[in-house]
Design an enzyme around this catalytic site. Structure first.
Site, PDB file in Angstrom:
ATOM      1  N   GLU A 279     -19.150  21.371   0.275  1.00 11.21           N
ATOM      2  CA  GLU A 279     -18.417  20.301   0.953  1.00 11.21           C
ATOM      3  C   GLU A 279     -17.134  20.831   1.591  1.00 11.21           C
ATOM      4  O   GLU A 279     -16.759  20.433   2.696  1.00 11.21           O
ATOM      5  CB  GLU A 279     -18.098  19.187  -0.056  1.00 11.21           C
ATOM      6  CG  GLU A 279     -17.876  17.837   0.586  1.00 11.21           C
ATOM      7  CD  GLU A 279     -17.934  16.715  -0.446  1.00 11.21           C
ATOM      8  OE1 GLU A 279     -18.949  16.022  -0.492  1.00 11.21           O
ATOM      9  OE2 GLU A 279     -16.975  16.545  -1.216  1.00 11.21           O
ATOM     10  N   GLU A 282     -18.130  22.517   4.626  1.00 10.58           N
ATOM     11  CA  GLU A 282     -18.505  21.528   5.647  1.00 10.58           C
ATOM     12  C   GLU A 282     -17.258  20.915   6.292  1.00 10.58           C
ATOM     13  O   GLU A 282     -17.197  20.745   7.511  1.00 10.58           O
ATOM     14  CB  GLU A 282     -19.365  20.434   4.991  1.00 10.58           C
ATOM     15  CG  GLU A 282     -19.943  19.439   5.986  1.00 10.58           C
ATOM     16  CD  GLU A 282     -20.708  18.290   5.310  1.00 10.58           C
ATOM     17  OE1 GLU A 282     -20.838  18.283   4.065  1.00 10.58           O
ATOM     18  OE2 GLU A 282     -21.157  17.383   6.044  1.00 10.58           O
ATOM     19  N   CYS A 299     -20.687  11.941  -3.209  1.00  9.76           N
ATOM     20  CA  CYS A 299     -21.205  12.143  -4.575  1.00  9.76           C
ATOM     21  C   CYS A 299     -21.378  10.865  -5.367  1.00  9.76           C
ATOM     22  O   CYS A 299     -21.893  10.898  -6.474  1.00  9.76           O
ATOM     23  CB  CYS A 299     -20.355  13.145  -5.343  1.00  9.76           C
ATOM     24  SG  CYS A 299     -18.632  13.038  -5.017  1.00  9.76           S
ATOM     25  N   SER A 319     -20.498  13.203   4.194  1.00  4.18           N
ATOM     26  CA  SER A 319     -20.863  14.605   3.994  1.00  4.18           C
ATOM     27  C   SER A 319     -22.364  14.671   3.753  1.00  4.18           C
ATOM     28  O   SER A 319     -22.949  13.771   3.141  1.00  4.18           O
ATOM     29  CB  SER A 319     -20.120  15.138   2.764  1.00  4.18           C
ATOM     30  OG  SER A 319     -20.762  16.290   2.283  1.00  4.18           O
ATOM     31  N   LYS A 358     -26.712   6.313 -10.722  1.00  6.06           N
ATOM     32  CA  LYS A 358     -27.367   7.628 -10.725  1.00  6.06           C
ATOM     33  C   LYS A 358     -28.863   7.482 -11.000  1.00  6.06           C
ATOM     34  O   LYS A 358     -29.656   8.326 -10.607  1.00  6.06           O
ATOM     35  CB  LYS A 358     -26.723   8.539 -11.780  1.00  6.06           C
ATOM     36  CG  LYS A 358     -25.328   8.990 -11.397  1.00  6.06           C
ATOM     37  CD  LYS A 358     -25.378  10.093 -10.370  1.00  6.06           C
ATOM     38  CE  LYS A 358     -24.008  10.393  -9.800  1.00  6.06           C
ATOM     39  NZ  LYS A 358     -24.069  11.247  -8.597  1.00  6.06           N
ATOM     40  N   GLU A 361     -30.143   6.775  -7.635  1.00  2.00           N
ATOM     41  CA  GLU A 361     -30.071   7.987  -6.798  1.00  2.00           C
ATOM     42  C   GLU A 361     -31.218   8.954  -7.129  1.00  2.00           C
ATOM     43  O   GLU A 361     -31.842   9.517  -6.235  1.00  2.00           O
ATOM     44  CB  GLU A 361     -28.728   8.686  -7.024  1.00  2.00           C
ATOM     45  CG  GLU A 361     -28.527   9.930  -6.165  1.00  2.00           C
ATOM     46  CD  GLU A 361     -27.234  10.665  -6.513  1.00  2.00           C
ATOM     47  OE1 GLU A 361     -27.002  10.956  -7.697  1.00  2.00           O
ATOM     48  OE2 GLU A 361     -26.453  10.960  -5.596  1.00  2.00           O
ATOM     49  N   GLU A 366     -35.416  10.961  -0.851  1.00  2.00           N
ATOM     50  CA  GLU A 366     -34.801  12.180  -0.293  1.00  2.00           C
ATOM     51  C   GLU A 366     -34.526  13.217  -1.377  1.00  2.00           C
ATOM     52  O   GLU A 366     -34.262  14.379  -1.075  1.00  2.00           O
ATOM     53  CB  GLU A 366     -33.438  11.861   0.349  1.00  2.00           C
ATOM     54  CG  GLU A 366     -33.431  10.839   1.463  1.00  2.00           C
ATOM     55  CD  GLU A 366     -33.212   9.428   0.930  1.00  2.00           C
ATOM     56  OE1 GLU A 366     -33.374   9.207  -0.286  1.00  2.00           O
ATOM     57  OE2 GLU A 366     -32.898   8.554   1.750  1.00  2.00           O
ATOM     58  N   CYS A 504     -15.414   7.853 -12.094  1.00  2.00           N
ATOM     59  CA  CYS A 504     -16.501   7.892 -13.094  1.00  2.00           C
ATOM     60  C   CYS A 504     -16.004   7.640 -14.516  1.00  2.00           C
ATOM     61  O   CYS A 504     -16.786   7.232 -15.375  1.00  2.00           O
ATOM     62  CB  CYS A 504     -17.195   9.248 -13.051  1.00  2.00           C
ATOM     63  SG  CYS A 504     -17.750   9.688 -11.408  1.00  2.00           S
TER      64      CYS A 504
END
Ligand code: SF4
Ligand code: SF4
Ligand code: SF4
Length: 575
Positions: A279, A282, A299, A319, A358, A361, A366, A504
């Protein structure tokens, strides 16, 4: 203006006009409530917090009754206590007798209050409402039969998260909490954050429990079962075993995971360092070659779904990096599988996360390769605590252990991912190195620390000015995106967004807590770990360096591109 009021015959100090309940709490007078939420407008809907105020004919809800000078209050008069007990008895009249089987049986505020008030028999009998379970979401289970209509989930979802996926629907005795058109949560705009679960006082909202799948994999001799644990888990898990808030139980947790039978224990802090390498690179590339700015972190999976659903015009700003959970999953089933000569399809990859999103996710199409998902099951911190207890492991007696190579080393920058501002702080430390080849003299990036929901700063990285913003909770994110759309914040190049308020450490899968001091203690614990750590920057992590040398090549290289990056598209909800 400070005023004095009399409570149970004793004087206490309060602010004129503030709600009586907050003055009582500050003075250490405990009055129960099932619907009140700190910092949100009181609704007075549960009426459990009723008290007697001299001069008032009826009992008043203390959460919605303003303080005035000289008022005389009785919080536990026989009349007030009896009224509370009657409310609980009425709630229980239309409630299943399920406590023994209920996920919340050890943390249910309704059951606790019934006990506290001495409810020992069913006083009101009647037909019980019959509702179907909603298990459609990959993250959340709804059981409307256990709902007491306190409205906390609705306010959390709308006022804090800006999502409004659920609301009161129906009328009179048919009123319940549901999505538009009363469909499953999976087809609503819900972004799976689990913040509604955290505030629900009963078992009406819980996470999708995946302990069964994990136990089945651990018992299967044909599966190679590995586990990773996220940075914020070790600073909250101890609460479930009686340790004070803010205790780091990292070594104990690793030992418990080994005892549970996982063949390898990896630290998601390692892949947080990997995320920073990708990241940070990037960001530098976008800044130096005219890419889409401001770049936004990727994230936090609830945030990603929020952008896909409500702000698709900002998808190019996200990102392309996968989250640390998914990066770890991808390298376990590629680099690690090759190194250990394992068939990736036989690896069962578990992650321990502070987060219900999560789970969503991990199931995204993907997030896998050749039909093999990067992650097979996600357990929240709460589920891990349950699993440890289920296996009879005495957590306090465990000898601390350390995670395994090749993904066990982490920097404290990676650990900081657990709190709002942590990704930014870690990224700034390594961006400085990537831009200058040197190290920051002071590694603490103070302007991005702390629990404020919105932080902004312009950082000087060796003469390059980088505007940064850090937000947590999605209502704050929405405010920022709306302002950017209106032409503001032009100086901001990098934005960190965490779905949950505080990050978190306050995720939707963390041990239940009733007040902000617990979240502060978890955050302070992460900062202390960082202060005391020898390895404080991601780019100096030797295992990361080896991963690049042996396998990935360089950040943003061909292999990284295939394994560690992804793309998102606009999401249409049916509701
Ligand atoms: S929600 Fe609470 S009162 Fe209801 S069944 Fe579960 S533990 Fe019992
Ligand atoms: S999980 Fe989050 S988005 Fe979904 S209903 Fe609950 S608070 Fe709303
Ligand atoms: S689902 Fe839970 S938080 Fe929501 S109204 Fe019902 S009891 Fe309250």
């Amino acid at each position: 203006m400070k005023v004095t009021i009399e409570v149970n015959g004793r004087p206490i100090e309060a602010e004129s006009g503030e709600m009586l309940l907050s003055a009582l709490r500050r003075a250490g007078v405990k009055v129960p409530t099932l619907c009140n939420m700190a910092n949100l407008t009181p609704t007075g809907s549960c009426r459990i917090c009723v008290v007697e105020v001299e001069g008032q004919r009826s009992l008043v809800p203390s959460c919605a009754f303003p303080v005035s000078a000289g008022m005389k209050v009785r919080t536990h008069s026989p009349r007030a206590v009896e009224a509370r007990k009657t409310i609980i008895e009425l709630l229980l009249a239309d409630h299943p007798d399920d406590c023994l089987y209920c996920v919340k049986h050890d943390s249910c505020q309704l059951a606790d209050l019934a006990n506290e008030l001495g409810v020992r028999s069913r006083r009101f009998a009647g037909a019980k409402s019959a509702y179907a379970l909603d298990q459609s979401s990959p993250s959340i289970v709804r059981d409307p039969s256990k709902c007491i209509l306190c409205g906390k989930c609705v306010r959390m979802c709308e006022e804090v998260q800006g999502v409004a996926a659920i609301d009161f629907i129906g009328r009179g005795s048919k009123t319940k909490i549901g999505t538009s058109f009363d469909e499953g949560l999976n087809v609503s705009s819900c972004i799976n954050c689990g913040q509604c679960v955290n505030v629900c006082p009963t078992g009406a909202l819980t996470e999708q429990n995946q302990i069964k799948e994990v136990l089945a994999a651990l018992a299967d001799p044909n599966r190679y079962v590995v586990v990773q644990h996220a940075p914020s888990v070790s600073v909250a898990l101890g609460e479930a075993f009686g340790f004070p808030a803010g205790t780091d139980v990292d070594g104990m947790m690793v030992a418990a995971l080994r005892r549970l039978g996982f063949q390898k224990v990896f630290d998601t802090g390692f892949s947080a360092d990997l995320t920073i390498m990708e990241e940070g690179s990037e960001l530098v590339r976008r800044i130096t070659s005219g890419g889409t700015l401001p770049m936004m972190t990727s994230c936090s999976p609830g945030w990603i779904k929020f952008v896909e659903t409500f702000y698709p015009e900002f998808i190019p700003n996200l990102s392309t990096c996968k989250s640390p959970q998914q990066m770890m999953g991808a390298i376990i089933k590629s680099y690690f599988a090759e190194r250990e000569k394992l068939d990736p399809a036989k690896i069962f990859s578990v992650s321990i996360m502070p987060c219900t999103a999560k789970k969503f996710e991990a199931g995204r199409p993907e997030m896998g390769r050749h039909g093999v998902p990067d992650i097979d099951a996600v357990l929240t911190t709460r589920e891990l605590a349950q699993l440890i207890r289920m296996r009879g492991i005495d957590a306090a007696e465990l000898k601390p252990d350390t995670p395994d190579t090749p993904f066990g080393e982490r920097s404290s920058a990676g650990k900081l991912f657990g709190a709002t501002g942590g990704v930014m702080e870690a990224a700034v430390r390594s961006a400085y190195f990537l831009l200058t080849g040197g190290e920051l003299s002071d590694l603490v990036v103070e302007p991005v620390r702390g629990l404020d929901g919105m932080k902004k700063a312009v950082l000087d990285i060796d003469g390059t000015k980088v505007g940064v913003a850090v937000v947590s909770s999605l209502s704050n994110a929405a405010k920022l995106l709306d302002a950017i759309k209106a032409g503001e914040h032009k100086d901001v190049q990098f934005i960190e967004v965490m779905t949950c308020p505080g990050g978190c450490i306050n995720g939707g899968g963390q041990p239940f807590q009733q007040d902000i001091s617990t979240v502060k203690a978890r955050m302070q614990c992460l900062y202390t770990i960082d202060t005391n750590d020898k390895l404080r920057v991601s780019h100096k992590n030797a295992e990361i360096q080896r991963l690049y040398e042996e396998y990935l090549g360089k950040p943003l290289g061909e292999r990284s591109h295939h394994l560690l990056h992804t793309q998102y598209t606009e999401r249409k909800t049916l509701l």
